[in-house]
Write a protein that holds these residues in place. Structure first.
Motif, PDB file in Angstrom:
ATOM      1  N   PRO A   1       0.816  -1.218   0.000  1.00 32.14           N
ATOM      2  CA  PRO A   1       0.000   0.000   0.000  1.00 32.14           C
ATOM      3  C   PRO A   1       0.844   1.261   0.000  1.00 32.14           C
ATOM      4  CG  PRO A   1      -0.072  -1.061   2.152  1.00 32.14           C
ATOM      5  CD  PRO A   1       0.582  -2.025   1.211  1.00 32.14           C
ATOM      6  N   GLY A   2       2.032   1.209   0.609  1.00 33.17           N
ATOM      7  CA  GLY A   2       2.886   2.396   0.621  1.00 33.17           C
ATOM      8  C   GLY A   2       3.323   2.802  -0.772  1.00 33.17           C
ATOM      9  N   VAL A   3       3.686   1.817  -1.618  1.00 29.17           N
ATOM     10  CA  VAL A   3       4.119   2.113  -2.980  1.00 29.17           C
ATOM     11  C   VAL A   3       2.974   2.678  -3.803  1.00 29.17           C
ATOM     12  CG1 VAL A   3       4.820   1.034  -5.149  1.00 29.17           C
ATOM     13  CG2 VAL A   3       6.050   0.526  -3.044  1.00 29.17           C
ATOM     14  N   LEU A   4       1.799   2.083  -3.693  1.00 30.50           N
ATOM     15  CA  LEU A   4       0.676   2.552  -4.495  1.00 30.50           C
ATOM     16  C   LEU A   4       0.209   3.934  -4.054  1.00 30.50           C
ATOM     17  CD1 LEU A   4      -1.367  -0.719  -5.031  1.00 30.50           C
ATOM     18  CD2 LEU A   4       0.072   0.493  -6.638  1.00 30.50           C
ATOM     19  N   VAL A   5       0.205   4.181  -2.765  1.00 28.96           N
ATOM     20  CA  VAL A   5      -0.143   5.522  -2.293  1.00 28.96           C
ATOM     21  C   VAL A   5       0.883   6.537  -2.790  1.00 28.96           C
ATOM     22  CG1 VAL A   5      -0.318   6.958  -0.215  1.00 28.96           C
ATOM     23  CG2 VAL A   5      -1.460   4.748  -0.295  1.00 28.96           C
ATOM     24  N   GLY A   6       2.134   6.096  -2.934  1.00 29.53           N
ATOM     25  CA  GLY A   6       3.158   6.987  -3.463  1.00 29.53           C
ATOM     26  C   GLY A   6       2.929   7.383  -4.909  1.00 29.53           C
ATOM     27  N   CYS A   7       2.023   6.692  -5.614  1.00 31.83           N
ATOM     28  CA  CYS A   7       1.690   7.052  -6.998  1.00 31.83           C
ATOM     29  C   CYS A   7       0.625   8.138  -7.071  1.00 31.83           C
ATOM     30  CB  CYS A   7       1.199   5.819  -7.751  1.00 31.83           C
ATOM     31  SG  CYS A   7       2.440   4.526  -7.970  1.00 31.83           S
TER      32      CYS A   7
ATOM     33  N   ALA B   1       6.959   8.920  -7.800  1.00 32.29           N
ATOM     34  CA  ALA B   1       6.383   7.579  -7.855  1.00 32.29           C
ATOM     35  C   ALA B   1       7.469   6.517  -8.012  1.00 32.29           C
ATOM     36  CB  ALA B   1       5.374   7.494  -9.000  1.00 32.29           C
ATOM     37  N   VAL B   2       8.440   6.772  -8.885  1.00 31.60           N
ATOM     38  CA  VAL B   2       9.537   5.813  -9.069  1.00 31.60           C
ATOM     39  C   VAL B   2      10.363   5.700  -7.792  1.00 31.60           C
ATOM     40  CG1 VAL B   2      11.649   5.336 -10.357  1.00 31.60           C
ATOM     41  CG2 VAL B   2       9.637   6.194 -11.550  1.00 31.60           C
ATOM     42  N   GLY B   3      10.606   6.829  -7.140  1.00 33.10           N
ATOM     43  CA  GLY B   3      11.339   6.808  -5.884  1.00 33.10           C
ATOM     44  C   GLY B   3      10.606   6.040  -4.801  1.00 33.10           C
ATOM     45  N   ALA B   4       9.279   6.185  -4.749  1.00 35.20           N
ATOM     46  CA  ALA B   4       8.486   5.448  -3.759  1.00 35.20           C
ATOM     47  C   ALA B   4       8.613   3.947  -3.971  1.00 35.20           C
ATOM     48  CB  ALA B   4       7.025   5.876  -3.835  1.00 35.20           C
ATOM     49  N   PHE B   5       8.616   3.544  -5.234  1.00 37.13           N
ATOM     50  CA  PHE B   5       8.782   2.114  -5.524  1.00 37.13           C
ATOM     51  C   PHE B   5      10.163   1.632  -5.101  1.00 37.13           C
ATOM     52  CE2 PHE B   5      10.037  -1.404  -8.267  1.00 37.13           C
ATOM     53  CZ  PHE B   5       8.967  -2.268  -8.113  1.00 37.13           C
ATOM     54  N   ALA B   6      11.187   2.459  -5.359  1.00 33.99           N
ATOM     55  CA  ALA B   6      12.542   2.068  -4.986  1.00 33.99           C
ATOM     56  C   ALA B   6      12.708   1.972  -3.472  1.00 33.99           C
ATOM     57  CB  ALA B   6      13.558   3.060  -5.564  1.00 33.99           C
ATOM     58  N   VAL B   7      12.017   2.835  -2.745  1.00 34.84           N
ATOM     59  CA  VAL B   7      12.140   2.848  -1.287  1.00 34.84           C
ATOM     60  C   VAL B   7      11.628   1.555  -0.680  1.00 34.84           C
ATOM     61  CG1 VAL B   7      11.221   3.904   0.812  1.00 34.84           C
ATOM     62  CG2 VAL B   7      12.138   5.342  -0.997  1.00 34.84           C
TER      63      VAL B   7
ATOM     64  N   GLY C   1       4.765  11.453  -1.610  1.00 35.79           N
ATOM     65  CA  GLY C   1       5.886  10.550  -1.834  1.00 35.79           C
ATOM     66  C   GLY C   1       6.735  10.344  -0.599  1.00 35.79           C
ATOM     67  N   LEU C   2       6.609  11.261   0.355  1.00 37.19           N
ATOM     68  CA  LEU C   2       7.335  11.089   1.613  1.00 37.19           C
ATOM     69  C   LEU C   2       6.686  10.044   2.514  1.00 37.19           C
ATOM     70  CD1 LEU C   2       8.047  14.843   2.457  1.00 37.19           C
ATOM     71  CD2 LEU C   2       9.608  13.180   1.443  1.00 37.19           C
ATOM     72  N   ILE C   3       5.454   9.641   2.192  1.00 37.48           N
ATOM     73  CA  ILE C   3       4.776   8.648   3.030  1.00 37.48           C
ATOM     74  C   ILE C   3       5.530   7.315   3.036  1.00 37.48           C
ATOM     75  CG2 ILE C   3       2.663   7.283   3.264  1.00 37.48           C
ATOM     76  CD1 ILE C   3       1.092   9.723   2.343  1.00 37.48           C
ATOM     77  N   PRO C   4       5.847   6.733   1.869  1.00 40.85           N
ATOM     78  CA  PRO C   4       6.623   5.482   1.929  1.00 40.85           C
ATOM     79  C   PRO C   4       8.016   5.673   2.488  1.00 40.85           C
ATOM     80  CG  PRO C   4       6.388   6.234  -0.336  1.00 40.85           C
ATOM     81  CD  PRO C   4       5.456   7.066   0.487  1.00 40.85           C
TER      82      PRO C   4
ATOM     83  N   GLY D   1      16.032   5.578  -3.350  1.00 44.18           N
ATOM     84  CA  GLY D   1      14.642   5.957  -3.578  1.00 44.18           C
ATOM     85  C   GLY D   1      14.263   7.232  -2.848  1.00 44.18           C
ATOM     86  N   SER D   2      14.745   7.393  -1.640  1.00 42.41           N
ATOM     87  CA  SER D   2      14.458   8.613  -0.877  1.00 42.41           C
ATOM     88  C   SER D   2      15.029   9.837  -1.576  1.00 42.41           C
ATOM     89  CB  SER D   2      15.047   8.489   0.531  1.00 42.41           C
ATOM     90  OG  SER D   2      14.481   7.408   1.233  1.00 42.41           O
ATOM     91  N   ALA D   3      16.238   9.686  -2.131  1.00 37.12           N
ATOM     92  CA  ALA D   3      16.841  10.802  -2.862  1.00 37.12           C
ATOM     93  C   ALA D   3      16.037  11.145  -4.109  1.00 37.12           C
ATOM     94  CB  ALA D   3      18.280  10.458  -3.240  1.00 37.12           C
ATOM     95  N   LEU D   4      15.526  10.127  -4.786  1.00 37.24           N
ATOM     96  CA  LEU D   4      14.723  10.362  -5.978  1.00 37.24           C
ATOM     97  C   LEU D   4      13.398  11.034  -5.621  1.00 37.24           C
ATOM     98  CD1 LEU D   4      14.677   9.981  -9.011  1.00 37.24           C
ATOM     99  CD2 LEU D   4      13.703   7.701  -8.676  1.00 37.24           C
TER     100      LEU D   4
END
Length: 321
Positions: A99-105, A134-140, A248-251, A273-276
């Motif tokens: 859910p964290g990744v999807l919310v990051g979208c 969104a890409v950064g959230a997935f990487a995180v 995006g800071l949520i994940p 991912g955080s940097a992105l």
């Protein structure tokens, strides 16, 4: 960014960090009745927010048209009760990363949806920044263990996160951040109680144990009272498109707090991912200015203040759009 937008960006960022921390708090509420927990959270938050709403709050609520009240009910149902129930349900069969990744979208969806509702094209800088977020959230958080139900509820959480921003826009101006937060918490408490009675009957509410009570207090006082006021104040100052970038800071916050309760780790992938995410937020919010291209203006008739050949002494730059 000027001082107003900077403060708005900081408030939106703080709100999303607090929400990210709530993902970890949710992991200890798996055995508590869904709707009952949300009722306790929003009812307590409403009681704490009412004294902060300011003078004239009752008059503002009375003057709100029926369409405004319908908007509040939908906001509470989709962006609050629905969002949290979806996250809790998703984490029954999915790791918090899903859910964290999807919310990051959500920034990508809002960056497209809000301009279209206003009859304008999406801003390229916001759209590019949202994609990076969104890409950064997935990487995180990667793509954790899940099943069909966990994925479906995670998608519902994404819808709730988008609705939490988009549905609030028309009622934010007449009510203001504090009164809006108090009103939707009151509505959400009523909706949670109705859902609990409908689905769980008499078992919809029970006395929480010590760990559950701590998690619910965190959600009510920190995430809801402080987080909601910060979020809507930030959104009022910088707009829904740019404010949602900070989701995006949520994940990122979830990944940072997960090791504290032993539900995850923070390594190189999370750092990249955080940097992105940070770069995407900076680009989309305007903290990173798009380079400008200097253009020579057309030749002007010779007059005082111009150089030989009729060209002004100073060239002006215009954004390369």
């Amino acid at each position: 960014m000027n001082a107003v937008t900077t403060r708005g960006a900081l408030l939106a960022a703080l709100a999303c960090v607090l929400v990210g921390g709530s993902f970890t708090a949710n992991s200890v509420l798996g055995d508590y009745p869904y709707a009952g927990g949300q009722f306790l959270r929003y009812a307590l938050a409403c009681l704490l927010l009412v004294p902060l709403a300011g003078r004239g709050s009752a008059a503002k609520l009375r003057s709100l048209p029926p369409r405004g009240w319908a908007r509040l009910a939908l906001l509470a149902a989709v962006g609050m009760v629905g969002f949290n129930l979806a996250v809790l349900a998703a984490e029954r069969t999915a790791e918090p990363a899903v859910p964290g990744v999807l919310v990051g979208c959500a920034p990508v969806v809002v960056a497209v949806l809000v301009p279209l509702q206003g009859g304008r094209r999406p801003r390229r800088a916001v759209l590019y920044g949202a994609s990076a977020v969104a890409v950064g959230a997935f990487a995180v958080q990667g793509w954790g263990r899940t099943d069909g139900a966990g994925l479906a509820f995670s998608l519902c959480a994404l819808v709730g996160e988008v609705g939490f921003a988009v549905l609030a826009v028309p009622v934010l101006r007449p009510l203001g951040p504090r009164l809006l937060s108090a009103a939707v918490c009151g509505v959400a408490a009523v909706e949670s109680a109705a859902v609990g009675l409908l689905l769980d009957g008499s078992a919809w509410l029970r006395r929480p144990d010590g760990v559950e009570a701590t998690a619910l207090l965190w959600q009510a006082v920190v995430v809801t009272v402080i987080g909601f006021v910060c979020w809507y104040t930030g959104m009022q100052r910088i707009g829904a498109e740019r404010a949602t970038l900070f989701s995006g800071l949520i994940p990122v916050a979830a990944a940072c707090t997960a090791p504290l309760v032993g539900t995850g780790s923070y390594g190189a992938a999370q750092a990249v991912g955080s940097a992105l995410v940070g770069a995407g937020v900076a680009l989309g919010s305007g903290a990173l200015r798009v380079p400008v291209r200097l253009r020579r203006p057309r030749a002007l008739p010779e007059r005082a203040g111009t150089s030989p050949g009729g060209e002004p002494d100073v060239l002006t730059g215009t954004p390369d759009r």
